[in-house]
Design a protein around this motif. Sequence first.
Motif, short mmCIF file in Angstrom:
data_model
loop_
_atom_site.label_atom_id
_atom_site.label_comp_id
_atom_site.label_asym_id
_atom_site.label_seq_id
_atom_site.Cartn_x
_atom_site.Cartn_y
_atom_site.Cartn_z
N THR A 196 -1.02 -0.84 -3.54
CA THR A 196 -0.49 -1.56 -2.39
C THR A 196 -0.51 -0.70 -1.14
N ASN A 197 -0.24 0.60 -1.29
CA ASN A 197 -0.27 1.55 -0.15
C ASN A 197 0.71 1.17 0.96
N SER A 198 1.92 0.73 0.59
CA SER A 198 2.87 0.32 1.61
C SER A 198 3.26 1.46 2.55
N GLN A 199 3.17 2.70 2.06
CA GLN A 199 3.52 3.84 2.90
C GLN A 199 2.54 4.01 4.05
N ALA A 200 1.36 3.38 3.96
CA ALA A 200 0.34 3.52 5.00
C ALA A 200 0.39 2.38 6.01
N GLY A 201 1.33 1.46 5.88
CA GLY A 201 1.48 0.39 6.86
C GLY A 201 0.93 -0.94 6.40
N THR A 202 1.17 -1.97 7.20
CA THR A 202 0.85 -3.35 6.81
C THR A 202 -0.66 -3.57 6.68
N ALA A 203 -1.46 -2.96 7.56
CA ALA A 203 -2.91 -3.15 7.48
C ALA A 203 -3.46 -2.63 6.16
N ALA A 204 -2.91 -1.51 5.70
CA ALA A 204 -3.35 -0.95 4.42
C ALA A 204 -2.95 -1.86 3.27
#
Length: 351
Positions: free
Chosen positions: A40-48
């Motif tokens: 999901t990569n939520s730590q990298a922001g919504t675009a990620a």
Amino acid sequence: MPTVTRDIYLGTDSGATTSKTGGVFANGEPVSTQLRQSSTNSQAGTAAVVAGWIEGAEGFLKDNGLSWDRVAAAGLALPGPYQRYGVLEKSSNLPDSFIGWNFHADYSAAIAKAAGREIPLYVGNDGDFGGVGEAARVRGDSKATVLLLAPGSGLGAAYVDANGLPLSGDHLAGMEGGHMPIPRHLLGHGLDEVPAFRCGCGRDWGCIEAYTTISGLAQFLEYFLPKYPDHELAKSDETLRSKGFSLRGRAQKGDELALKIFDIQARALGIHVANLSMALDPGIVVIGGGLVDPDSTTPEFRERYLGGIRAAAQPYLFPKQRAELQIVPATLGELSQSIGAALVALFSSKV
């Protein structure tokens, strides 16, 4: 040009770290029962996050020899609460920067770019969509309504109507049943004076979630360990949280303290089944979560747990419910929410 049959409905189940992708055919049958996960990569922001959802969808299609041309609609299961449809409120599992994120608009745009055309997208609470997935499995050809209770880190809850769709409510917070108070005086086992456990939602009235899920295990140990001074956990320097995570494994080996705690959790959940049955009158109750997972628990433990739920619910049900209400274990496991999201896309497209 030959006509393309659009008979695939995609479903994405998004967690903070991992997203799962599934799909169903137009007849509701799963495309695959193989779990397809992506970061999901939520730590990298919504675009990620959106990029991760697309990666999962495209990987799922490729894995199953499919293309975007056959996709009729898509669903997305995402934990609430929401400000409005498709717009996130503060979530306990996502960064504060996600507050106000219109994930429906962003994912819709990303799907359209990937597919080369607009595809209808239906979004909703992950617990609701998990209920849709499980309901489709247990109801067969009947129109029975289904209540799902799935204890995990929190208590997922859903009510699925005769048309296979979840009760979402006017504020998209319908069936947040984990945050109703438990009648603590009914728990027994000498717990008449047990305090109102803390809940991550902020309420202080003793949410059922804290008495039935992983989130409450540390508080159970805090209450019980002084009564078991010779227990291995009472002498351990581990955190209460770590000790709590060890309880399921200990229960499989017959540990008295672990079994006592899970017996109380089963009783609490059974009382909650009766509570919700007063309001919703379901035909079937599905119990999910790690305590009924065949890969993690023994048949003896599962029967003890489910038996405790049934025994606690029975005295408080109406006579017809006592005779006919089914309480059964979930069967889809980690697939339930992605399959449920796909089914919501299917059912909603036909409304």
